[in-house]
Design a protein around this motif. Structure first.
Motif, PDB file in Angstrom:
ATOM      1  N   SER A 122       0.847  -1.196   0.000  1.00 56.79           N
ATOM      2  CA  SER A 122       0.000   0.000   0.000  1.00 56.79           C
ATOM      3  C   SER A 122       0.879   1.241   0.000  1.00 56.79           C
ATOM      4  O   SER A 122       2.062   1.178   0.365  1.00 56.79           O
ATOM      5  N   GLU A 123       0.297   2.344  -0.415  1.00 51.45           N
ATOM      6  CA  GLU A 123       1.012   3.620  -0.337  1.00 51.45           C
ATOM      7  C   GLU A 123       1.342   3.953   1.113  1.00 51.45           C
ATOM      8  O   GLU A 123       2.363   4.567   1.410  1.00 51.45           O
ATOM      9  N   PHE A 124       0.469   3.550   2.020  1.00 49.94           N
ATOM     10  CA  PHE A 124       0.688   3.781   3.448  1.00 49.94           C
ATOM     11  C   PHE A 124       1.978   3.104   3.908  1.00 49.94           C
ATOM     12  O   PHE A 124       2.795   3.697   4.614  1.00 49.94           O
ATOM     13  N   ALA A 125       2.176   1.846   3.501  1.00 47.53           N
ATOM     14  CA  ALA A 125       3.388   1.120   3.882  1.00 47.53           C
ATOM     15  C   ALA A 125       4.626   1.803   3.298  1.00 47.53           C
ATOM     16  O   ALA A 125       5.672   1.881   3.948  1.00 47.53           O
ATOM     17  N   TYR A 126       4.513   2.304   2.074  1.00 44.90           N
ATOM     18  CA  TYR A 126       5.626   3.017   1.444  1.00 44.90           C
ATOM     19  C   TYR A 126       5.953   4.299   2.208  1.00 44.90           C
ATOM     20  O   TYR A 126       7.120   4.602   2.474  1.00 44.90           O
ATOM     21  N   ARG A 127       4.919   5.037   2.612  1.00 48.53           N
ATOM     22  CA  ARG A 127       5.150   6.275   3.355  1.00 48.53           C
ATOM     23  C   ARG A 127       5.824   5.985   4.693  1.00 48.53           C
ATOM     24  O   ARG A 127       6.655   6.777   5.162  1.00 48.53           O
ATOM     25  N   GLN A 128       5.462   4.865   5.326  1.00 50.74           N
ATOM     26  CA  GLN A 128       6.108   4.492   6.585  1.00 50.74           C
ATOM     27  C   GLN A 128       7.622   4.382   6.415  1.00 50.74           C
ATOM     28  O   GLN A 128       8.390   4.898   7.223  1.00 50.74           O
ATOM     29  N   VAL A 129       8.045   3.696   5.380  1.00 52.31           N
ATOM     30  CA  VAL A 129       9.475   3.477   5.152  1.00 52.31           C
ATOM     31  C   VAL A 129      10.158   4.766   4.716  1.00 52.31           C
ATOM     32  O   VAL A 129      11.273   5.075   5.160  1.00 52.31           O
ATOM     33  N   LYS A 130       9.501   5.538   3.859  1.00 54.19           N
ATOM     34  CA  LYS A 130      10.090   6.800   3.383  1.00 54.19           C
ATOM     35  C   LYS A 130      10.387   7.761   4.528  1.00 54.19           C
ATOM     36  O   LYS A 130      11.277   8.609   4.427  1.00 54.19           O
ATOM     37  N   ALA A 131       9.623   7.640   5.597  1.00 63.29           N
ATOM     38  CA  ALA A 131       9.844   8.516   6.752  1.00 63.29           C
ATOM     39  C   ALA A 131      11.098   8.128   7.534  1.00 63.29           C
ATOM     40  O   ALA A 131      11.579   8.903   8.361  1.00 63.29           O
ATOM     41  N   VAL A 132      11.640   6.940   7.239  1.00 63.14           N
ATOM     42  CA  VAL A 132      12.801   6.439   7.980  1.00 63.14           C
ATOM     43  C   VAL A 132      14.065   6.435   7.132  1.00 63.14           C
ATOM     44  O   VAL A 132      15.140   6.831   7.587  1.00 63.14           O
ATOM     45  N   ILE A 133      13.960   5.975   5.881  1.00 61.00           N
ATOM     46  CA  ILE A 133      15.116   5.944   4.978  1.00 61.00           C
ATOM     47  C   ILE A 133      14.695   6.422   3.593  1.00 61.00           C
ATOM     48  O   ILE A 133      13.508   6.449   3.262  1.00 61.00           O
ATOM     49  N   GLU A 134      15.679   6.765   2.790  1.00 64.18           N
ATOM     50  CA  GLU A 134      15.418   7.203   1.425  1.00 64.18           C
ATOM     51  C   GLU A 134      15.661   6.046   0.470  1.00 64.18           C
ATOM     52  O   GLU A 134      16.706   5.398   0.500  1.00 64.18           O
ATOM     53  N   LEU A 135      14.678   5.772  -0.380  1.00 60.47           N
ATOM     54  CA  LEU A 135      14.803   4.751  -1.410  1.00 60.47           C
ATOM     55  C   LEU A 135      14.712   5.392  -2.783  1.00 60.47           C
ATOM     56  O   LEU A 135      14.000   6.384  -2.955  1.00 60.47           O
ATOM     57  N   ASP A 136      15.404   4.814  -3.750  1.00 59.71           N
ATOM     58  CA  ASP A 136      15.321   5.294  -5.125  1.00 59.71           C
ATOM     59  C   ASP A 136      13.915   5.009  -5.655  1.00 59.71           C
ATOM     60  O   ASP A 136      13.516   3.850  -5.755  1.00 59.71           O
ATOM     61  N   PRO A 137      13.132   6.038  -5.987  1.00 58.72           N
ATOM     62  CA  PRO A 137      11.756   5.814  -6.465  1.00 58.72           C
ATOM     63  C   PRO A 137      11.685   4.910  -7.688  1.00 58.72           C
ATOM     64  O   PRO A 137      10.655   4.261  -7.911  1.00 58.72           O
ATOM     65  N   LYS A 138      12.756   4.853  -8.483  1.00 57.09           N
ATOM     66  CA  LYS A 138      12.757   4.002  -9.668  1.00 57.09           C
ATOM     67  C   LYS A 138      12.754   2.520  -9.301  1.00 57.09           C
ATOM     68  O   LYS A 138      12.417   1.676 -10.135  1.00 57.09           O
ATOM     69  N   ARG A 139      13.151   2.236  -8.065  1.00 61.56           N
ATOM     70  CA  ARG A 139      13.204   0.834  -7.629  1.00 61.56           C
ATOM     71  C   ARG A 139      12.057   0.487  -6.686  1.00 61.56           C
ATOM     72  O   ARG A 139      12.098  -0.537  -6.005  1.00 61.56           O
TER      73      ARG A 139
END
Length: 331
Positions: A122-139
């Protein structure tokens, strides 16, 4: 294509396994698939190394690795450029403090950077992780959970006199205590799936709720519970996704769920949305569903439309496209 799925040990819980079993069944129709279950259900350091070395020995150069969830630490042991990992949520991280929190981040969140692709349910799960570390959006890809094909539309006349309200799960976040309070004085039968603690039993007695209770049910038993119900009750306080929403919709039942991400997005227009912290709001939702035939018919119609977005073949197709993309870009 050849895909090797890594599952956590079955004794660690089978909800993630059930989700990916649906996907694997579809993939096997056209691809070579292998499933590997980790030897230890525990998360202590010794078990992590045991599971990690096991995964490394299982790895094959002609296969793509897919970590199905929960055991993200396997990325420290596998070839990242050949590995996809699915993240269901990182809620546990937010309950930790001090050294435990730092260690959990190192084992379960930081290794996501090593993966060729990270999928989120879910987008919610993605936002959780984005708040902690930075991931390459292409991946990064957001691919929701599929509804199992065994959840099929099963017509049932709504029981106006005493509707059966199905509540799945008895953890605190499943909001059973507010559900019980909200049902006080409403003529219904509350069907609870999950073990009841003393607080829940006392609340049921105090509010004079007619109820029945079962747990440790088989998959077939769960399907029967959905078919027997009139309303699927899911005003959860937090979830990584919310499978009962789409399972209820697929069966053709009225769903009540929370105005909280990701549940409100998963439900689409096919559920009655409530404030899960408001007993009054939950109660009003029950009354509206019981008293309003037009509302019930609209929710049924919209729910059946919404669940088409989560059909197994559609979700499997999204994963198949991702596997193909990875194959084409492996060094």
């Amino acid at each position: 294509m050849n895909i090797l799925f890594y599952y956590r040990n079955k004794n660690a819980g089978y909800s993630i396994g059930a989700v990916f079993d649906t996907i694997v069944t579809e993939l096997k129709k056209v691809h070579q698939v292998k499933c590997s279950y980790l030897p230890s259900p525990y998360a202590d350091i010794q078990s992590i190394f045991k599971n990690g070395w096991f995964a490394r020995k299982e790895e094959r150069n002609d296969y793509i690795n897919h970590i199905t969830g929960d055991v993200h630490y396997l990325l420290w042991f596998l070839k990242g450029r050949r590995t996809i990992v699915t993240v269901h949520d990182i809620m546990y991280y937010h309950y930790l403090k001090g050294l435990k929190k730092k260690l959990w981040k190192l084992l379960y969140i930081v290794p996501l950077k090593k993966a060729a692709y990270v999928t989120f349910i879910s987008e919610f799960a993605y936002r959780q992780v984005k708040a902690v570390i930075e991931l390459d959006p292409k991946r990064v890809r957001v691919i929701p959970n599929p509804v199992d094909n065994s959840f099929k539309y099963s017509p049932k006349e709504f029981n106006l006199q005493k509707p059966i309200i199905l509540h799945i799960g008895t953890l605190a976040r499943k909001n059973l205590l507010r559900t019980i309070e909200a049902l006080k004085g409403i003529n219904c039968h509350l069907r609870i799936i999950g073990e009841l603690d003393a607080k829940a039993l006392e609340a049921l007695k105090r509010n004079k709720i007619e109820y029945s209770n079962s747990f440790h049910l088989s998959h077939e038993d769960i399907i029967r519970e959905y078919r027997n119900a009139d309303i699927i009750n899911f005003p959860s306080l937090f979830e990584g996704f919310g499978m009962p929403i789409i399972e209820g919709q697929a069966t053709g039942r009225i769903v009540i769920t929370s105005h909280i991400s990701p549940m409100k997005e998963v439900a689409g227009k096919g559920a009655v949305i409530v404030d899960p912290y408001s007993v009054e709001d939950i109660r009003n939702a029950y009354l509206a569903v019981i008293q309003n035939k037009d509302l019930r018919e609209n929710m049924l119609h919209e729910g059946l439309k919404n669940v088409e977005n989560y059909r197994a073949d559609k979700i499997t197709g999204q994963y198949a496209n991702l596997y193909k993309e990875l194959y084409e870009n492996i060094d």
